[in-house]
Design a protein around this motif. Structure first.
Motif, PDB file in Angstrom:
ATOM      1  N   SER A 243       0.845  -1.202   0.000  1.00 14.30           N
ATOM      2  CA  SER A 243       0.000   0.000   0.000  1.00 14.30           C
ATOM      3  C   SER A 243       0.880   1.251   0.000  1.00 14.30           C
ATOM      4  O   SER A 243       0.516   2.277  -0.581  1.00 14.30           O
ATOM      5  N   PRO A 268     -11.946   9.096  -2.577  1.00 15.86           N
ATOM      6  CA  PRO A 268     -12.119   7.886  -1.771  1.00 15.86           C
ATOM      7  C   PRO A 268     -11.030   6.840  -2.033  1.00 15.86           C
ATOM      8  O   PRO A 268     -10.599   6.151  -1.104  1.00 15.86           O
ATOM      9  N   ALA A 269     -10.580   6.730  -3.283  1.00 17.14           N
ATOM     10  CA  ALA A 269      -9.531   5.750  -3.573  1.00 17.14           C
ATOM     11  C   ALA A 269      -8.253   6.108  -2.808  1.00 17.14           C
ATOM     12  O   ALA A 269      -7.596   5.241  -2.218  1.00 17.14           O
ATOM     13  N   ALA A 272      -8.819   5.209   0.739  1.00 19.71           N
ATOM     14  CA  ALA A 272      -8.762   3.763   0.967  1.00 19.71           C
ATOM     15  C   ALA A 272      -7.312   3.295   1.088  1.00 19.71           C
ATOM     16  O   ALA A 272      -6.958   2.537   1.998  1.00 19.71           O
TER      17      ALA A 272
END
Ligand code: UDP
Ligand code: MG
Length: 313
Positions: A243, A268-269, A272
């Motif tokens: 990530s 939002p991505a 996340a």
């Protein structure tokens, strides 16, 4: 020579098989002319009349000892108690439900005479055990082989002989959560194997239910491997790494290159990826704690630091 051999026998609600078992045990052992035997029965809180039967047997046979537990503590502890009591040059342990045929005892003795320090009975197959138990035990040995630091031979049983040196080492273990055969394997003495067909349980029912076995399996993973404890940490490192790289890529692409590649990463991505990254960090911290807990774990079970076979002065 007239060496003493101890035979340790855990008993839990076995009144139906005791007489036949002892008859067969006596028959094979009395054929061993060069040894004398002591039989140590440990009554592990039986609810039936096993104890009365044992006392009865003892009245007819001077070489029987009985240890009577106050309640059911479990086979591992019954064995441990019997082994602490054993005085022989070698000790043989076996189940009294006739799943460990006493007729194999001479073979154990021959291997011992030939120089084995530990002789392990290995089951050829499990007659009369259900599919779940068989699958379960296969899975257990697979996982143990992969993550355990003690190598346990698949389908090795508690049907075992150990010599006096091994016994003395074994009696020094103080840990409470234990699988005796795992501990014996951990000691690392010269081991030989006897293959036998496990007979069906003659009567009564197996004291080990599926859940008891599952508990035993889990506690032996914990006792012989720190892998489960460190799992969170490994996961954390993976998650943080990937990530992190992905987040870094998004930052560059979106804010520095001004979406040059045309990915249109949404708010939002980005969020996340940020959250996944933080979860990774949390897992990494758990993993770090696991390292400390792992050290506490090995200090607490207080295994011997090393095992000496013999001292040459
Ligand atoms: N046993 C015991 N305490 C227990 C359960 C079993 O001493 O809580 C004894 C039992 O009498 C037998 C041996 O341990 O002599 C093996 O038990 P069982 O046949 O139930 O186990 P399995 O054959 O399923 O391994
Ligand atoms: Mg059994």
């Amino acid at each position: 020579m007239c060496n003493l051999i101890s035979v340790v026998l855990p008993v839990y609600n076995e009144s139906a098989s005791l007489d036949e078992f002892f008859l067969r045990l006596k028959k094979t052992t009395s054929a061993e002319q060069s040894y004398i035997f002591e039989f140590i029965f440990v009554n592990d809180g039986s609810g039936d009349n096993s104890l009365a039967k044992l006392v009865n047997l003892k009245n007819q046979n001077a070489n029987i000892k009985i240890l009577d537990f106050t309640r059911n503590f479990g086979k591992e502890f019954a064995l441990a108690a019997g082994l602490a009591e054993a005085k022989g040059e070698a000790v043989i342990m076996l189940d009294v439900d006739l799943q460990h045929p006493p007729e194999f005892i001479p073979q154990f003795l021959r291997k011992w005479e030939a120089g084995a320090e530990v002789v392990v009975g290995v089951r050829n197959k499990n007659k009369g055990e259900n599919l779940v138990k068989n699958l379960g035990s296969n899975l257990f040995y697979k996982i143990m082989g992969a993550i355990g630091e003690t190598k346990i031979a698949p389908h090795s049983t508690d049907f075992r002989l150990v010599n006096k040196v091994v016994l003395d080492c074994f009696n020094k273990f103080t840990e409470h959560e234990r699988l005796n055969r795992g501990l014996i394997d951990w000691l690392g003495f010269r081991t030989d194997y006897i293959y036998f067909d496990a007979e069906e349980r003659k009567s009564g029912k197996a004291g080990y239910s599926f859940f008891k076995l599952l508990h035993l399996a889990i506690s032996s993973f914990v006792a012989h491997s720190l892998f489960p404890l460190k799992l969170a940490g490994y996961l954390g490192v993976l998650i943080t790494f990937f990530s992190g790289i992905f987040g870094f890529f998004i930052l560059i692409e979106k804010f520095i290159l001004n979406d040059l590649l045309g990915y249109h990463f949404s708010g939002p991505a980005v969020l996340a990826v940020l959250i996944v990254f933080l979860v990774g960090l949390v897992l990494v911290s758990l993993g770090l704690m696991a390292l400390y807990i792992g050290q506490i774990h090995s200090e607490v079970i207080n295994r011997p630091l090393y095992v000496v076979r013999k001292k040459y002065d």
